[in-house]
Design a protein around this motif. Structure first.
Motif, short mmCIF file in Angstrom:
data_model
loop_
_atom_site.label_atom_id
_atom_site.label_comp_id
_atom_site.label_asym_id
_atom_site.label_seq_id
_atom_site.Cartn_x
_atom_site.Cartn_y
_atom_site.Cartn_z
N PRO A 1 0.92 -1.23 -0.14
CA PRO A 1 0.02 0.22 -0.02
C PRO A 1 0.85 1.28 -0.03
O PRO A 1 0.92 2.05 0.93
CB PRO A 1 -0.79 -0.14 1.34
N VAL A 2 1.29 1.32 -1.01
CA VAL A 2 2.35 2.78 -1.21
C VAL A 2 1.71 4.15 -1.08
O VAL A 2 2.02 4.90 -0.09
CB VAL A 2 3.07 2.85 -2.60
N HIS A 3 0.60 4.17 -1.68
CA HIS A 3 -0.12 5.41 -1.33
C HIS A 3 -0.40 5.80 0.05
O HIS A 3 -0.30 6.79 0.58
CB HIS A 3 -1.52 5.58 -2.27
N GLU A 4 -1.07 4.61 0.59
CA GLU A 4 -1.55 4.82 1.83
C GLU A 4 -0.28 5.12 2.89
O GLU A 4 -0.45 5.68 3.86
CB GLU A 4 -2.21 3.26 2.49
N VAL A 5 0.78 4.55 2.63
CA VAL A 5 1.83 4.75 3.46
C VAL A 5 2.39 5.95 3.74
O VAL A 5 2.80 6.67 4.53
CB VAL A 5 3.06 3.69 3.31
N SER A 6 2.24 6.53 2.26
CA SER A 6 3.10 7.97 2.14
C SER A 6 1.99 8.80 2.67
O SER A 6 2.21 9.95 3.09
CB SER A 6 3.41 8.21 0.69
N MET A 7 0.38 8.82 2.50
CA MET A 7 -0.41 9.47 2.97
C MET A 7 -0.29 9.66 4.49
O MET A 7 -0.28 10.49 5.22
CB MET A 7 -1.82 8.68 2.88
N MET A 8 -0.06 8.31 5.40
CA MET A 8 0.26 8.27 6.58
C MET A 8 1.45 9.17 7.22
O MET A 8 1.54 9.80 8.09
CB MET A 8 0.50 6.76 6.98
N MET A 9 2.55 9.09 6.38
CA MET A 9 3.70 9.84 6.72
C MET A 9 3.35 11.19 6.72
O MET A 9 3.97 12.03 7.32
CB MET A 9 4.81 9.38 5.39
N SER A 10 2.74 11.64 5.63
CA SER A 10 2.53 13.23 5.40
C SER A 10 1.62 13.70 6.51
O SER A 10 1.53 14.70 7.32
CB SER A 10 2.16 13.67 4.08
N ILE A 11 0.51 12.81 7.05
CA ILE A 11 -0.33 13.13 8.12
C ILE A 11 0.32 13.22 9.42
O ILE A 11 0.28 14.21 10.14
CB ILE A 11 -1.49 12.22 8.10
N ALA A 12 1.41 12.32 9.61
CA ALA A 12 2.06 12.25 10.75
C ALA A 12 3.00 13.45 10.97
O ALA A 12 3.05 14.24 12.10
CB ALA A 12 3.00 10.94 10.87
N LEU A 13 3.47 14.05 9.79
CA LEU A 13 4.28 15.03 9.77
C LEU A 13 3.66 16.39 9.98
O LEU A 13 3.98 17.45 10.81
CB LEU A 13 4.77 15.52 8.34
N ARG A 14 2.18 16.46 9.56
CA ARG A 14 1.27 17.53 10.23
C ARG A 14 0.95 17.54 11.47
O ARG A 14 0.88 18.70 11.94
CB ARG A 14 -0.07 17.20 9.01
N VAL B 1 -0.99 8.75 28.85
CA VAL B 1 -2.45 8.32 28.75
C VAL B 1 -3.36 9.33 27.93
O VAL B 1 -3.87 9.02 27.28
CB VAL B 1 -2.80 7.50 30.12
N PRO B 2 -3.30 10.47 28.94
CA PRO B 2 -4.26 11.45 27.91
C PRO B 2 -3.75 12.01 26.65
O PRO B 2 -4.40 11.98 25.71
CB PRO B 2 -4.05 12.68 28.86
N LEU B 3 -2.30 11.83 26.41
CA LEU B 3 -1.74 12.20 25.05
C LEU B 3 -2.45 10.89 23.85
O LEU B 3 -2.97 11.40 22.89
CB LEU B 3 -0.30 12.02 25.04
N PHE B 4 -2.31 9.85 24.45
CA PHE B 4 -2.89 8.80 23.44
C PHE B 4 -4.39 8.91 23.38
O PHE B 4 -4.92 8.96 22.20
CB PHE B 4 -2.47 7.58 24.18
N ILE B 5 -5.14 9.17 24.39
CA ILE B 5 -6.66 9.41 24.20
C ILE B 5 -6.74 10.22 23.31
O ILE B 5 -7.66 10.23 22.20
CB ILE B 5 -7.28 9.47 25.52
N SER B 6 -6.30 11.52 23.22
CA SER B 6 -6.43 12.59 22.59
C SER B 6 -5.95 12.38 21.07
O SER B 6 -6.69 12.86 20.24
CB SER B 6 -5.90 13.77 23.08
N ALA B 7 -4.91 11.54 21.03
CA ALA B 7 -4.43 11.24 19.63
C ALA B 7 -5.40 10.34 18.96
O ALA B 7 -5.73 10.93 17.64
CB ALA B 7 -3.02 10.73 19.72
N PHE B 8 -6.10 9.55 19.64
CA PHE B 8 -7.12 8.57 18.92
C PHE B 8 -8.36 9.63 18.44
O PHE B 8 -8.99 9.43 17.61
CB PHE B 8 -7.47 7.55 19.89
N ARG B 9 -8.73 10.61 19.53
CA ARG B 9 -9.73 11.08 19.12
C ARG B 9 -9.64 12.07 17.89
O ARG B 9 -10.55 12.14 17.00
CB ARG B 9 -10.05 12.02 20.50
N ARG B 10 -8.35 12.70 17.83
CA ARG B 10 -8.06 13.50 16.87
C ARG B 10 -8.24 12.74 15.40
O ARG B 10 -8.43 13.23 14.46
CB ARG B 10 -6.51 13.93 16.80
N ALA B 11 -7.46 11.42 15.33
CA ALA B 11 -7.54 10.47 14.38
C ALA B 11 -9.02 10.25 14.02
O ALA B 11 -9.23 10.19 12.61
CB ALA B 11 -6.57 9.22 14.63
#
Lengths: 284, 266
Positions: free
Chosen positions: B152-165, B205-215
């Motif tokens: 899944p090349v496109h998906e991986v690169s999309m993930m990378m750019s979202i991570a960067l953002r 813990v709060p950081l992970f919860i908020s990251a999931f919510r953002r996702a």
């Protein structure tokens, strides 16, 4: 027949336990019917838990109704075949400005929607230019979204939706996380889009000040539409609004109090100017 | 200011190297790495050095920044040099106990060090002249053929750019949570390593919860804007080769031929 038609909408949030059995159902909407005319500016007001956000998410197929139907430009939202056309027609802006910007540069984010739709490159650029111009963010096009203020981010999000050339925009509490300046900025932008581009706006909010200039105000409570009319009509029923735990604009409240104290004032005064004029007329 | 952090080590300046297509730069870096591994004589190293100097000059990045990248490999460099110095069999120079230094060892260690330094400098040019986004785009396009075999090349690169953002946003959030926990008496500074690690739990813990919510929010926003994977998607800024890229490819091929030629002749 309007561009958005909701017919007898019912929506249940169902909670499942670990074995995937229904544990609890929460009825968020119970029988909402609404017909929204193309080109109008409609505000939906409601307190927390009134079902207004759920209603917004049903408008472009993010949630599917448990019962009843939503028609967007005569397409059913729960029709697989038309799902993407529905989303193209009804754009959506969410509450948290940070969580809806995908691009690392403002202009790239605005181009994200058209890219997904398969629009040719040259046309994407045209659309991005126009949308940024329309929300007044052209000067920031090469910036990182992280450096913008909340109001600016929300305008970028609106531009992102505009670039998809939708016929209506649904805004789900777009100003809830903004400071007063940002809020004014965003509301002004939405009004301009409605007037200049003729885009139908469905604004969901709980700030009274934002709905004064709308063409129509719909008040929701407990998953149902409880009031529906022009801002003047709705705000003249101060006591009823209070029952739904909604505040009225301060001027309206003052006018209402004066009236109850025996002063002869018309119903539904919404702006300071109006009240001043009325009072000046009384005094002279 | 945390929100001003730059990711990677991109050096913003306008140069031919910066304007080049990321695919060209990736290819060039690869060619350079290959050429270093076939090099085994002084002349070949001189050629590699010339190529490197030319590339650095073209990138207009101050040498200071280039050298900074070397700091991270100092330890590795010292270890491999000393191993090579003392453990290569051959004509001995001197002997301390069981350790003996040989002429062959000196030569080998010297080449080894130069090779490592060139390797790091060469790849630093790539990261200094290419924004992370551009790099992701370039990788997506150059590795596009892997998509045919189910990667899944496109998906991986999309993930990378979202991570960067989202990295700056999450850093800011960490900062906020940290202050909130400190205000309630959390202690992140004192204690030994284990205590410090334990102190991180109320932060993570709060950081992970908020990251999931953002996702979840982000996924919803992407769907609302018609995102449905890489198929049928057009690009706002498609990668396009310009004359400079063609020239660069030509130079790379020439360079590789010269290097292989030198190796065969010498």
């Amino acid at each position: 027949m309007g561009i958005i038609r909701a017919v007898n909408l019912i929506f249940d949030y169902i909670r499942h336990d670990e074995e995937n059995n229904k544990e609890e159902t929460n009825r968020a909407l119970s029988g909402v019917s609404l017909d929204i005319e193309e080109g109008s500016f409609v505000a939906i007001l409601g307190h927390n838990g009134s079902g207004k956000s759920t209603f917004a998410k049903l408008m472009n197929g993010i949630l599917m109704p448990s019962d009843g139907t939503v028609y967007i430009a005569d397409m059913k939202t729960n029709d697989e075949e038309h799902l993407w056309d529905v989303r193209k027609t009804a754009g959506m802006v969410f509450q948290n400005p940070d969580n809806q910007i995908i691009g690392n540069v403002v202009e790239e984010d605005v181009g994200f929607g058209p890219e997904n739709m398969g629009v040719p490159t040259e046309e994407i650029w045209e659309r991005v230019d126009r949308s940024l111009e329309a929300v007044g963010m052209t000067a920031y096009r090469l910036q990182s979204p992280n450096k913008l203020s909340g109001g600016q981010k929300q305008r970028v999000a609106i531009a992102g939706v505009m670039a998809m050339k939708p016929r209506c925009i649904v805004l789900d509490e777009p100003t809830a996380m903004l400071d007063p300046n940002g809020r004014a900025e965003v509301i002004k932008t939405i009004h301009e889009l409605n007037k200049q581009e003729g885009i139908t706006v469905l604004l969901i909010t709980h700030y009274m000040e934002e709905v004064i200039d709308a063409d129509r105000v719909v008040v929701m409570d407990g998953g149902q539409v409880v009031m529906d009319g022009t801002p003047k009509e709705v705000f003249s029923r101060v006591n009823e609004l209070k029952k739904y735990r909604l505040d009225v604009p301060q001027v309206t409240e003052l006018a209402d109090e004066l009236k109850q104290a025996g002063m002869d004032l018309p119903d539904g005064i919404l702006t300071i100017e109006e009240l001043v004029d009325e009072l000046a007329a009384k005094l002279s | 200011m945390l929100r001003d952090i730059t990711l990677g080590q991109y050096y913003p300046i306008d140069s031919v190297m910066h304007r080049m297509d990321p695919r060209t730069k990736l290819f060039g870096t690869m060619v350079y790495i290959v050429s270093l591994f076939i090099a085994d004589s002084l002349l070949v190293y001189v050629a590699a050095a010339l190529f490197l100097v030319a590339a650095i000059r073209m990138s207009k990045v101050p040498v200071k920044f280039m050298v900074r990248g070397l700091k991270s490999i100092v330890v590795l460099l010292l270890i491999s040099v000393s191993f090579n110095l003392f453990l290569t069999p051959g004509t001995p120079i001197f002997k301390i106990g069981f350790l003996q230094m040989t002429w062959e060892g000196v030569e080998f260690a010297g080449f080894m060090a130069v090779r490592l330094i060139f390797l790091v400098l060469g790849s630093t040019i790539l990261t200094l002249t290419t924004t992370p986004n551009h790099l992701t785009d370039g990788l997506e396009k150059s590795l596009g053929f892997l998509g045919k075999v189910g990667v899944p090349v496109h998906e991986v690169s999309m993930m990378m750019s979202i991570a960067l953002r989202f990295i700056p946003i999450l850093i800011e959030e960490t900062d906020k949570i940290m202050k909130a926990q400190m205000a309630r008496g959390a202690d992140f500074e004192s204690g030994n390593l284990i205590q410090k690690a334990k102190a991180m739990v109320p932060l993570l813990v709060p950081l992970f919860i908020s990251a999931f919510r953002r996702a979840t929010d982000l996924a919803m926003a992407m769907e609302a804007r018609c995102y449905r994977g890489g198929d049928g998607r057009t690009k706002m800024k498609p990668l396009r080769y310009e004359t400079r890229d063609r020239v660069a490819y030509l130079v790379c091929f020439l360079y590789l031929t010269v290097m292989i030629g030198l190796k065969i002749i010498l």
